[in-house]
Design an enzyme around this catalytic site. Sequence first.
Site, mmCIF file in Angstrom:
data_model
loop_
_atom_site.group_PDB
_atom_site.id
_atom_site.type_symbol
_atom_site.label_atom_id
_atom_site.label_comp_id
_atom_site.label_asym_id
_atom_site.label_seq_id
_atom_site.Cartn_x
_atom_site.Cartn_y
_atom_site.Cartn_z
ATOM 1 N N GLU A 4 0.834 -1.213 0.000
ATOM 2 C CA GLU A 4 0.000 0.000 0.000
ATOM 3 C C GLU A 4 0.866 1.259 0.000
ATOM 4 O O GLU A 4 0.414 2.331 0.399
ATOM 5 C CB GLU A 4 -0.945 0.019 1.223
ATOM 6 C CG GLU A 4 -1.914 -1.154 1.321
ATOM 7 C CD GLU A 4 -3.020 -1.168 0.271
ATOM 8 O OE1 GLU A 4 -3.053 -0.255 -0.581
ATOM 9 O OE2 GLU A 4 -3.826 -2.112 0.291
ATOM 10 N N HIS B 8 -12.653 -3.968 3.567
ATOM 11 C CA HIS B 8 -11.208 -4.227 3.587
ATOM 12 C C HIS B 8 -10.591 -3.853 4.939
ATOM 13 O O HIS B 8 -10.025 -4.707 5.606
ATOM 14 C CB HIS B 8 -10.540 -3.456 2.429
ATOM 15 C CG HIS B 8 -9.046 -3.575 2.397
ATOM 16 N ND1 HIS B 8 -8.272 -3.105 1.369
ATOM 17 C CD2 HIS B 8 -8.165 -4.085 3.287
ATOM 18 C CE1 HIS B 8 -6.998 -3.356 1.597
ATOM 19 N NE2 HIS B 8 -6.905 -3.943 2.776
ATOM 20 N N HIS C 2 -6.879 -4.316 9.625
ATOM 21 C CA HIS C 2 -8.152 -4.950 9.270
ATOM 22 C C HIS C 2 -8.971 -5.214 10.538
ATOM 23 O O HIS C 2 -9.142 -6.377 10.927
ATOM 24 C CB HIS C 2 -7.895 -6.281 8.538
ATOM 25 C CG HIS C 2 -7.058 -6.169 7.300
ATOM 26 N ND1 HIS C 2 -6.372 -7.234 6.746
ATOM 27 C CD2 HIS C 2 -6.805 -5.104 6.478
ATOM 28 C CE1 HIS C 2 -5.736 -6.839 5.648
ATOM 29 N NE2 HIS C 2 -5.971 -5.546 5.476
HETATM 30 O O1 2HA Z 1 -0.301 -5.371 3.351
HETATM 31 O O2 2HA Z 1 -3.310 -5.227 4.164
HETATM 32 O O3 2HA Z 1 -4.031 -3.881 2.027
HETATM 33 C C1 2HA Z 1 -1.396 -6.174 3.245
HETATM 34 C C2 2HA Z 1 -2.626 -5.365 3.193
HETATM 35 C C3 2HA Z 1 -2.953 -4.737 1.912
HETATM 36 ZN ZN ZN Z 2 -5.233 -4.331 3.879
#
Ligand code: 2HA
Ligand code: ZN
Length: 238
Positions: free
Chosen positions: A111, A206, A136
């Site tokens: 990212e 996400h 996440h």
């Molecule tokens: O780096 O979470 O969005 C792994 C992730 C990509």
């Molecule tokens: Zn991610």
Amino acid sequence: MLFTDTINQCAEVAGMLWQRGWAERNGGNLVVNITADVDDNIRRLPPLAAPVSIGATLEAIAGQYFYCKATSCRMRDLARKPMDNGVIIRIAPTGDAYEIIACKPLQPTSELPSHLAIHNYLAANRPEMKASLHTHPTELVALSHVEELCSTERMNETLWAMIPETRLFCPKGLGFLPYAEPGSQTLADGTLEQLHDHDAVMWEKHGIIAVGTDMMDAFDTIDILNKAAQIRCAIPHF
Ligand code: 2HA
Ligand code: ZN
């Protein structure tokens, strides 16, 4: 803070992400601007690999230094060995490329386009904000699957209503970004736009990205928001 203290704080946060179940496998990434704290030893380090194009010209961070989680590395490993699972990069004086200078020639986070675009914006507009953190958090991601909550307004109304601390500590709330491919320029552009008005941005289905004065500050913002989401998810008949 010394840059080593800054990196140790990243390791502490990485451990907490893993403990909370927000960083499965290589999930999540973190980037912190260490320019103010790097010493001459770091400045003198030669590149470990050829320069890599950023795909944009980021003038506000030209010549600056960042510690980043490396791609494919695990937060739980970074927690124990930050220099084996992260890299220090230097942005070229032209602002359009970076080079890895320590400690191993690992690729920085997938990212990176989002994170560097954010840091370029922060350096120009909010220089006290040094850290960006993507993770996440289960309940926040869960709420982004509920169609009627999928707007900045509805998501913040919902989260603020759960517990007074949410509004107190996250007065700007989060920005809601419709699903975009991980690592894409669309995700980077949308995130940047939302950060004009918010300290955190929810990436639909996400995760979340937050900025802070340091990594712990960015973590606190996500922690507060996810606490509200946890409460919402705990209400029966949701
Ligand atoms: O780096 O979470 O969005 C792994 C992730 C990509
Ligand atoms: Zn991610």
